[in-house]
Enzyme design. Sequence first.
Site, PDB file in Angstrom:
ATOM      1  CG  LEU A 103       1.816 125.293   0.499  1.00 55.37           C
ATOM      2  CD1 LEU A 103       1.635 126.474   1.447  1.00 55.37           C
ATOM      3  CD2 LEU A 103       3.186 124.667   0.726  1.00 55.37           C
ATOM      4  CG  ASP A 104       0.744 118.467   2.369  1.00 54.91           C
ATOM      5  OD1 ASP A 104       0.653 118.214   1.151  1.00 54.91           O
ATOM      6  OD2 ASP A 104       1.637 118.008   3.104  1.00 54.91           O
ATOM      7  CE  LYS A 105      -9.214 120.404   4.120  1.00 53.20           C
ATOM      8  NZ  LYS A 105     -10.299 119.430   4.024  1.00 53.20           N
ATOM      9  CE  LYS A 189       2.381 117.488   6.396  1.00 53.85           C
ATOM     10  NZ  LYS A 189       1.081 117.667   5.759  1.00 53.85           N
TER      11      LYS A 189
END
Length: 236
Positions: A103-105, A189
């Site tokens: 997962l992105d930060k 995104k």
Amino acid sequence: MERIDKIVAVSLGVSRNDARSLVKKGCVTVNGETVKSISDRFDEKTAAVVCNGKNLCYSKYVYIMMNKPKGVVSASEGEKARNVVDILPDEMKRKNLFPAGRLDKDTTGFVLITDDGDFAHKILSPKNHIPKTYIATLDKPFDENVITAFKQGVQLKDALCQSAQITAVEGDFTKAEVTISQGMYHQIKRMFAKFGITVLELERIKMGALFLDKSLASGECRYMTSEEIEMIKNGI
Ligand code: URA
């Protein structure tokens, strides 16, 4: 040899504290004998552990559900930033744990941490990618065009995103529930960006057929039960 409170916690998917109180109440037997102390150790390969009449099948791997907070990366190596394995409680840490998927930060929500490489490979393999559901908070509402495009698949510069399902959350078209079956870098995104929409917040709420446990506060985690692991596998 493993401590009995750990065997019970891992097998039942409960906290160490809950496991200890089950042992203290005399609910746990090993090879027919009631366990007296929470720190007793047993050979997990041979011990027949029973709790309240239920046979516990203790597995050699662990599967942990975490509600990932923002600011923590979900990679186990090669990153300097704090990662999801670093923030596990000490009692849950053990060798070879890694997050199954990234997962992105700044993305929050469901991360599965395990030391079972085969399982992770199965759920991450491009040919089996399990569905993953996210709640995306957007800077502007999405419309029918976006719904249709997501359904048909969105062509990004470097890759084609396969069909994704998108629905509005509670009638508000600035909050979307999105289900994807791939795991491309910044996928959601970038899919919204294609339509001039910025994702302000992203939370993963489901993997396969299994929802993130709502009782886990941000940063909290717990062992998963074997039924829950099956629910993820069944998403394949
Ligand atoms: N899609 C994204 O853009 N980011 C994530 O962390 C997961 C899916």
